[in-house]
Design a protein around this motif. Structure first.
Motif, PDB file in Angstrom:
ATOM      1  N   SER A 170       1.500  -4.117   5.952  1.00  0.00           N
ATOM      2  CA  SER A 170       2.158  -2.853   5.615  1.00  0.00           C
ATOM      3  C   SER A 170       2.986  -2.372   6.806  1.00  0.00           C
ATOM      4  CB  SER A 170       1.103  -1.797   5.240  1.00  0.00           C
ATOM      5  OG  SER A 170       0.303  -1.500   6.361  1.00  0.00           O
ATOM      6  N   HIS A 217      -4.187  -5.231   4.684  1.00  0.00           N
ATOM      7  CA  HIS A 217      -5.086  -5.103   3.536  1.00  0.00           C
ATOM      8  C   HIS A 217      -5.325  -6.504   2.988  1.00  0.00           C
ATOM      9  CE1 HIS A 217      -4.233  -0.820   3.734  1.00  0.00           C
ATOM     10  NE2 HIS A 217      -2.944  -1.060   3.589  1.00  0.00           N
ATOM     11  N   LYS A 238      -5.660   0.322  -1.429  1.00  0.00           N
ATOM     12  CA  LYS A 238      -4.937  -0.937  -1.585  1.00  0.00           C
ATOM     13  C   LYS A 238      -5.844  -2.174  -1.680  1.00  0.00           C
ATOM     14  CE  LYS A 238      -1.217  -3.496  -1.745  1.00  0.00           C
ATOM     15  NZ  LYS A 238      -0.135  -3.583  -0.781  1.00  0.00           N
TER      16      LYS A 238
END
Lengths: 159, 129
Positions: free
Chosen positions: A120, A126, B109
């Motif tokens: 990100s 993630h 997420k």
């Protein structure tokens, strides 16, 4: 074998300091030496080419045919740094992008033996992994080194 | 024409794929194709009452609206979606009466990603003829 190497400045952030550019250049030259062997270099260069392709195709709204967010230049830079930070000789991921503008790095053996890491723009990683019936997912901060937890999951996917 | 206000478990939904990097070399689809957008409403198209030709026609319309190329579609059963803890509802729009949304996504997420991986593992990718 001669490999087509994506240009460094094609994916540089443009905003880093002189010191950061120097360190990145040194690291790149060291990796370049290793990558001159086809074994280690080919997959890595393929990943860099995919990253350049992401830059070309995903930096406008709706690039996925729906309502995807543009992939930001900073995200591309973070993904590049992640690839650079992988241990030499480590399996190289394939590169993709997600509708929220994150870049994905995927190691894949089968649909149920795979790990995906989203990079990100805020330098969070993630990750999610399927290993048969087992699921692993979470978030790690990226400070220039690939977190050990992610490397271990990749090793398990590849084993 | 689609009719029911709710989707049946054995219905198939198509997620149109218009991005090359979502398709793996072995012809499977990456989880990226199922990661929801920011509004957490993942668009899909119900197969119900549509011929193969009509399904592809809708995909072409979707792609043309964004000036991108339709590459294929990832088909997934509503049963598979609900087994992952998500749900699907009809969301007809003028240009696609069979439009549906996959909903029920968590906010964080990593949780979205693991669900997207599960959907991708259960989906079947079909290349555009």
């Amino acid at each position: 074998m001669i490999l087509e190497v994506p240009r460094y400045d094609a994916i540089s952030s443009g905003g880093e300091s002189d010191a950061a550019r120097f360190v990145a250049k040194q690291a790149r030259e060291a990796r370049q030496a290793l990558c001159e062997t086809y074994t280690f270099g080919h997959a890595y260069y393929e990943a860099l080419k995919e990253l350049v392709s992401i830059k070309e195709h995903c930096t406008f709204p709706g690039w996925d045919g729906y309502d995807a967010e543009p992939v930001r230049r900073k995200t591309i830079w973070s993904a590049y740094r992640f690839l650079e930070a992988l241990p030499p000789g480590f399996p190289t991921p394939s590169v993709g992008a997600e509708p929220d503008g994150d870049i994905t790095l995927e190691w894949y053996r089968s649909p149920r033996k795979t790990i995906s890491v989203s990079v990100s723009p805020d330098d969070n990683l993630h990750y999610s992994a399927l290993l048969g019936p087992n699921k692993y997912y979470g978030t790690e901060a990226f400070f220039g080194e690939v977190p050990a937890s992610i490397l271990e999951l990749v090793r398990r996917v590849q084993s | 024409m689609s009719d029911p206000a709710t989707l049946l478990a054995d219905e198939i939904l198509a997620r149109f794929v218009m991005f090359q990097h979502w398709i793996r070399a072995d012809g499977t689809v990456r989880a990226d194709a199922f990661v929801p957008p920011k509004d957490l409403q993942l668009s899909a198209t119900r197969h119900i009452s549509l011929s193969e030709f009509a399904i592809w026609k809708i995909g072409e319309i979707v792609a043309a609206a964004r000036d991108v190329e339709l590459l294929g579609r990832a088909d997934i059963a509503v049963r598979s979606i609900t087994s992952a803890g998500l749900s699907a509802q009809p969301a007809p729009i003028r240009e696609n009466p069979n439009h549906a949304h996959v909903t029920g996504w968590p906010q964080d997420k990593p949780s979205q990603k693991i669900l997207a991986q599960q959907l991708a593992a259960m989906a079947e990718y079909v290349s555009k003829p």
